[in-house]
Write a protein that holds these residues in place. Structure first.
Motif, PDB file in Angstrom:
ATOM      1  N   ALA A   1     -35.425  27.688 -20.484  1.00  0.00           N
ATOM      2  CA  ALA A   1     -36.465  28.714 -20.389  1.00  0.00           C
ATOM      3  C   ALA A   1     -37.320  28.805 -21.642  1.00  0.00           C
ATOM      4  N   THR A   2     -36.713  28.701 -22.822  1.00  0.00           N
ATOM      5  CA  THR A   2     -37.470  28.896 -24.063  1.00  0.00           C
ATOM      6  C   THR A   2     -38.085  27.617 -24.594  1.00  0.00           C
ATOM      7  N   ALA A   3     -37.792  26.493 -23.968  1.00  0.00           N
ATOM      8  CA  ALA A   3     -38.314  25.218 -24.456  1.00  0.00           C
ATOM      9  C   ALA A   3     -39.790  25.078 -24.117  1.00  0.00           C
ATOM     10  N   GLU A   4     -40.494  24.304 -24.921  1.00  0.00           N
ATOM     11  CA  GLU A   4     -41.900  23.986 -24.665  1.00  0.00           C
ATOM     12  C   GLU A   4     -41.987  22.516 -24.258  1.00  0.00           C
ATOM     13  N   MET A   5     -42.491  22.278 -23.058  1.00  0.00           N
ATOM     14  CA  MET A   5     -42.630  20.905 -22.587  1.00  0.00           C
ATOM     15  C   MET A   5     -44.093  20.610 -22.320  1.00  0.00           C
ATOM     16  N   SER A   6     -44.402  19.326 -22.206  1.00  0.00           N
ATOM     17  CA  SER A   6     -45.783  18.920 -21.933  1.00  0.00           C
ATOM     18  C   SER A   6     -45.799  18.002 -20.724  1.00  0.00           C
ATOM     19  N   ILE A   7     -46.902  18.071 -19.997  1.00  0.00           N
ATOM     20  CA  ILE A   7     -47.101  17.208 -18.843  1.00  0.00           C
ATOM     21  C   ILE A   7     -48.591  16.905 -18.761  1.00  0.00           C
ATOM     22  N   ALA A   8     -48.939  15.672 -18.395  1.00  0.00           N
ATOM     23  CA  ALA A   8     -50.342  15.271 -18.384  1.00  0.00           C
ATOM     24  C   ALA A   8     -50.640  14.354 -17.211  1.00  0.00           C
ATOM     25  N   LEU A   9     -51.806  14.563 -16.622  1.00  0.00           N
ATOM     26  CA  LEU A   9     -52.362  13.653 -15.613  1.00  0.00           C
ATOM     27  C   LEU A   9     -53.481  12.884 -16.287  1.00  0.00           C
ATOM     28  N   GLN A  10     -53.318  11.562 -16.400  1.00  0.00           N
ATOM     29  CA  GLN A  10     -54.266  10.747 -17.155  1.00  0.00           C
ATOM     30  C   GLN A  10     -54.852   9.653 -16.277  1.00  0.00           C
ATOM     31  N   GLN A  11     -56.165   9.465 -16.388  1.00  0.00           N
ATOM     32  CA  GLN A  11     -56.832   8.398 -15.660  1.00  0.00           C
ATOM     33  C   GLN A  11     -56.477   7.050 -16.283  1.00  0.00           C
ATOM     34  N   THR A  12     -56.141   6.078 -15.426  1.00  0.00           N
ATOM     35  CA  THR A  12     -55.836   4.735 -15.908  1.00  0.00           C
ATOM     36  C   THR A  12     -56.831   3.688 -15.419  1.00  0.00           C
ATOM     37  N   GLY A  13     -57.740   4.097 -14.523  1.00  0.00           N
ATOM     38  CA  GLY A  13     -58.736   3.153 -14.043  1.00  0.00           C
ATOM     39  C   GLY A  13     -59.562   3.752 -12.928  1.00  0.00           C
ATOM     40  N   GLY A  14     -60.617   3.035 -12.566  1.00  0.00           N
ATOM     41  CA  GLY A  14     -61.421   3.456 -11.430  1.00  0.00           C
ATOM     42  C   GLY A  14     -62.560   4.386 -11.764  1.00  0.00           C
ATOM     43  N   ALA A  15     -62.995   5.122 -10.752  1.00  0.00           N
ATOM     44  CA  ALA A  15     -64.214   5.932 -10.820  1.00  0.00           C
ATOM     45  C   ALA A  15     -63.983   7.249 -11.563  1.00  0.00           C
ATOM     46  N   PRO A  16     -65.064   7.892 -11.982  1.00  0.00           N
ATOM     47  CA  PRO A  16     -64.962   9.234 -12.556  1.00  0.00           C
ATOM     48  C   PRO A  16     -64.291  10.196 -11.569  1.00  0.00           C
ATOM     49  N   TRP A  17     -63.815  11.334 -12.085  1.00  0.00           N
ATOM     50  CA  TRP A  17     -63.063  12.257 -11.243  1.00  0.00           C
ATOM     51  C   TRP A  17     -63.224  13.685 -11.743  1.00  0.00           C
ATOM     52  N   ARG A  18     -62.793  14.617 -10.901  1.00  0.00           N
ATOM     53  CA  ARG A  18     -62.840  16.039 -11.237  1.00  0.00           C
ATOM     54  C   ARG A  18     -61.446  16.653 -11.116  1.00  0.00           C
ATOM     55  N   TRP A  19     -61.149  17.548 -12.038  1.00  0.00           N
ATOM     56  CA  TRP A  19     -59.928  18.351 -11.961  1.00  0.00           C
ATOM     57  C   TRP A  19     -60.322  19.782 -11.637  1.00  0.00           C
ATOM     58  N   PHE A  20     -59.666  20.366 -10.620  1.00  0.00           N
ATOM     59  CA  PHE A  20     -59.968  21.724 -10.201  1.00  0.00           C
ATOM     60  C   PHE A  20     -58.914  22.729 -10.648  1.00  0.00           C
ATOM     61  N   GLN A  21     -57.650  22.364 -10.537  1.00  0.00           N
ATOM     62  CA  GLN A  21     -56.605  23.297 -10.911  1.00  0.00           C
ATOM     63  C   GLN A  21     -55.255  22.594 -10.963  1.00  0.00           C
ATOM     64  N   THR A  22     -54.309  23.267 -11.614  1.00  0.00           N
ATOM     65  CA  THR A  22     -52.908  22.863 -11.570  1.00  0.00           C
ATOM     66  C   THR A  22     -52.096  24.093 -11.188  1.00  0.00           C
ATOM     67  N   ALA A  23     -51.402  24.010 -10.053  1.00  0.00           N
ATOM     68  CA  ALA A  23     -50.579  25.115  -9.566  1.00  0.00           C
ATOM     69  C   ALA A  23     -49.127  24.871  -9.963  1.00  0.00           C
ATOM     70  N   LEU A  24     -48.477  25.920 -10.464  1.00  0.00           N
ATOM     71  CA  LEU A  24     -47.081  25.836 -10.888  1.00  0.00           C
ATOM     72  C   LEU A  24     -46.215  26.616  -9.908  1.00  0.00           C
ATOM     73  N   ARG A  25     -45.153  25.958  -9.428  1.00  0.00           N
ATOM     74  CA  ARG A  25     -44.249  26.570  -8.452  1.00  0.00           C
ATOM     75  C   ARG A  25     -42.807  26.278  -8.835  1.00  0.00           C
ATOM     76  N   VAL A  26     -41.917  26.985  -8.148  1.00  0.00           N
ATOM     77  CA  VAL A  26     -40.499  26.635  -8.197  1.00  0.00           C
ATOM     78  C   VAL A  26     -40.122  26.097  -6.823  1.00  0.00           C
ATOM     79  N   PRO A  27     -39.109  25.239  -6.743  1.00  0.00           N
ATOM     80  CA  PRO A  27     -38.721  24.698  -5.431  1.00  0.00           C
ATOM     81  C   PRO A  27     -38.087  25.777  -4.563  1.00  0.00           C
ATOM     82  N   PRO A  28     -38.038  25.562  -3.248  1.00  0.00           N
ATOM     83  CA  PRO A  28     -37.411  26.556  -2.367  1.00  0.00           C
ATOM     84  C   PRO A  28     -35.924  26.676  -2.649  1.00  0.00           C
ATOM     85  N   PRO A  29     -35.376  27.852  -2.396  1.00  0.00           N
ATOM     86  CA  PRO A  29     -33.944  28.041  -2.631  1.00  0.00           C
ATOM     87  C   PRO A  29     -33.095  27.241  -1.662  1.00  0.00           C
ATOM     88  N   VAL A  30     -31.912  26.880  -2.093  1.00  0.00           N
ATOM     89  CA  VAL A  30     -30.954  26.167  -1.253  1.00  0.00           C
ATOM     90  C   VAL A  30     -29.776  27.106  -0.993  1.00  0.00           C
TER      91      VAL A  30
END
Length: 205
Positions: A170-199
């Motif tokens: 919970a207290t840790a700081e992590m990083s995550i990135a979506l990076q272009q590796t090739g191809g055409a230009p692109w747009r980013w609209f949002q990043t939604a954060l969720r938790v998985p459904p309960p089991v």
């Protein structure tokens, strides 16, 4: 101790409500029938994001934040249907080091987490050409579960690229990135954060 003279009229007694006079709650079966009749779709509560990072909302709770790496433009005053929504546009061919990415730092404790959890990150993007290629990178702690590379085709709609981080304290700081590796230009609209459904597991009684 001071006493209040109720006979002076300065005190107004409020009648105690009688629960028997309350309107009855709607019966659950009747409520379900009304929802079906209205053709309403109610998604499961665990499918709702607890945070949505966007071009106009780059900073979340605790240490959660967003870094836009070499965007060509960030525009927040757009409305559908001209554009799907506020966006940051990227083109790796126009950057100085070939990097074009959306990166997030995330700290779960800012959202009420107190232990070790699993979190889902869903990037909504759109290619501006025939094809755009991406990779997803993540930093410890936690284990990143994501495709090694993603290619999206077709510029008339948005796509969601999803990655999961497992075993994040919970207290840790992590990083995550979506990076272009090739191809055409692109747009980013949002990043939604969720938790998985309960089991749910059956209890041994």
């Amino acid at each position: 101790m001071n006493e209040i003279d109720e006979s002076s009229g300065s005190v107004e007694r409020i009648r105690t409500p009688d629960p028997a006079t309350f309107a009855p709650d709607i019966d659950p079966s009747e409520w379900a029938e009304q929802v079906r009749a209205a053709r309403l779709t109610i998604p499961p509560i665990w499918n709702q994001p607890f945070e949505v990072l966007q071009p106009g909302h780059l900073i979340g709770r605790a240490r959660t934040n967003t870094t836009l790496v070499d965007p060509t433009i960030v525009q927040t005053d757009v409305l559908p249907p001209i554009v799907l929504g506020p966006f940051a546009a990227f083109d790796m061919t126009r950057t100085t080091d070939g990097r074009a990415a959306v990166a997030h730092h995330f700290q779960a404790s800012g959202y009420g987490s107190t232990g070790v959890g699993t979190f889902i990150f869903s990037f909504t993007v759109q290619t501006l050409g025939d094809e755009t290629a991406f990779s997803i990178a993540g930093g410890a702690p936690g284990t990143l579960v994501a495709p090694g590379s993603v290619r999206i085709h077709g510029s008339d709609r948005a796509f969601t690229v999803t990655a999961t981080v497992v075993g994040l304290p919970a207290t840790a700081e992590m990083s995550i990135a979506l990076q272009q590796t090739g191809g055409a230009p692109w747009r980013w609209f949002q990043t939604a954060l969720r938790v998985p459904p309960p089991v749910f597991e059956p209890a041994n009684l």
